[in-house]
Design an enzyme around this catalytic site. Structure first.
Site, short mmCIF file in Angstrom:
data_model
loop_
_atom_site.label_atom_id
_atom_site.label_comp_id
_atom_site.label_asym_id
_atom_site.label_seq_id
_atom_site.Cartn_x
_atom_site.Cartn_y
_atom_site.Cartn_z
N CYS A 142 25.94 46.99 3.05
CA CYS A 142 24.70 46.41 2.52
C CYS A 142 23.89 47.46 1.76
CB CYS A 142 23.89 45.77 3.65
SG CYS A 142 22.58 44.67 3.04
N HIS A 233 27.50 41.02 5.24
CA HIS A 233 27.33 41.33 6.65
C HIS A 233 28.36 40.65 7.56
CE1 HIS A 233 23.60 43.63 6.38
NE2 HIS A 233 23.19 42.75 5.48
N GLU A 235 29.58 41.97 10.03
CA GLU A 235 29.31 42.42 11.41
C GLU A 235 28.30 41.54 12.13
OE1 GLU A 235 25.77 44.19 9.29
OE2 GLU A 235 27.87 43.73 8.81
#
EC number: 2.3.1.46
Length: 304
Positions: A142, A233, A235
């Site tokens: 990011c 993202h 994760e």
């Protein structure tokens, strides 16, 4: 094989409840193997949530991984207890003489600032340069990815007219990359960003691995220095976007609910996780490549 994390780290119980094999420092010391050394530079304000999210994915590998949590040396966090930082984190000053097989640089909620206006930008530049000499392979995520693309390759970014916020369909640009082994042609990834990078400013030696017809570039690979740039993202857990939405509302921001997140777009229902399998695939492939190509002698990393 388990992931080794600091004794008593709060993430441990969450990971064990999810079936992730966890080994504390005491047990790992008796293992007669060389674990992979992975560092996580955590720039997010909610450090406990972020460290859990990345440890969950790193810990799914059959290899033993020694995870080191790292923080900026000269930055005081306002959202996490100081005793947590002192107990579980090392500053970059404390680890900069070490070598790592892998290193992750997270995002940070500072998209409104120019890179050079970030209070710890000088240290970030030092860290990014250090990854080229002390780390075998690095994943920037990011804001961390945008910062590294700007620093290393002068890739330009621009402000989106509207924040990309929600779960969007993405496409694999190639199936030849070892990082995308097992990936579907089309899959979902969480996105939360107001800035985008200018595709035209991306140099040819950066390979596009994942793209989105809706929100643009997602994952880039630079093979010479073994760098991955993840702009979104994978994760995230299933509540991350919702928590961000509620935080924006409490701050008085006119942020709409994240798209494609709730069943039937009903914000009263539990959000669905549509990306979990590909998150595990990406991190598993990254760690497998790391294991296949890193030096057995850590001291040799960065010498070739």
């Amino acid at each position: 094989m388990p992931i080794k994390i600091p004794n008593h780290l709060p993430a441990r119980q969450i990971l064990e409840d999810e079936g992730i094999m966890v080994m504390d420092e005491t047990r790992a010391a008796t293992q007669d193997i060389r674990p992979l050394q992975i560092g996580l530079l955590n720039l997010m304000p909610n450090k406990e949530r972020t460290e859990t999210q990345f440890a969950r994915l790193i810990g799914a590998t059959p290899l033993q991984v020694d995870l080191t949590l790292v923080r900026i040396s000269n930055h005081q966090s306002k959202n996490v207890a100081q005793d947590h930082l002192e107990a579980f984190y090392q500053t970059w000053d404390e680890v900069k003489d070490r070598k790592f097989d892998g290193f992750i640089v997270t995002g940070a909620p500072i998209a409104h600032l120019e890179f050079t206006d970030v209070g710890y930008w000088d240290e970030m530049v030092d860290i990014m340069n250090w990854t080229r000499t002390n780390v075998h392979t690095t994943m920037f995520v990011c804001w961390g990815a945008q910062a590294a693309l700007h620093h290393f390759y002068n890739v330009q970014r621009f402000r989106r007219p509207k924040k990309a916020f929600g779960v969007y369909r993405h496409q694999a640009a190639t199936h030849a990359s070892p990082y995308l082994l097992g990936f579907s042609d089309d899959f979902a990834i969480p996105v939360s960003r107001i800035n985008d990078i200018d595709h035209a400013s991306v140099p040819n030696d950066l390979e596009v691995l994942i793209n989105s017809k809706e929100v643009g570039l997602c994952l880039l690979n630079e093979p010479k220095h073994r760098q991955l740039f993840m702009l979104n993202h994978l994760e995230y857990d299933h509540k991350s976007l919702v928590e961000e939405y509620l935080r924006d509302k409490e701050a008085g921001l006119d942020t709409p609910p994240p798209v494609n997140t709730f069943p039937n777009d009903d914000i009263t229902q539990e959000p669905l996780n549509r990306w979990r399998s590909h998150a595990y695939l990406l991190f598993g492939n990254w760690i497998n490549q790391m294991y296949q190509n890193t030096e057995y002698d850590l001291n040799k990393i960065g010498t070739k």
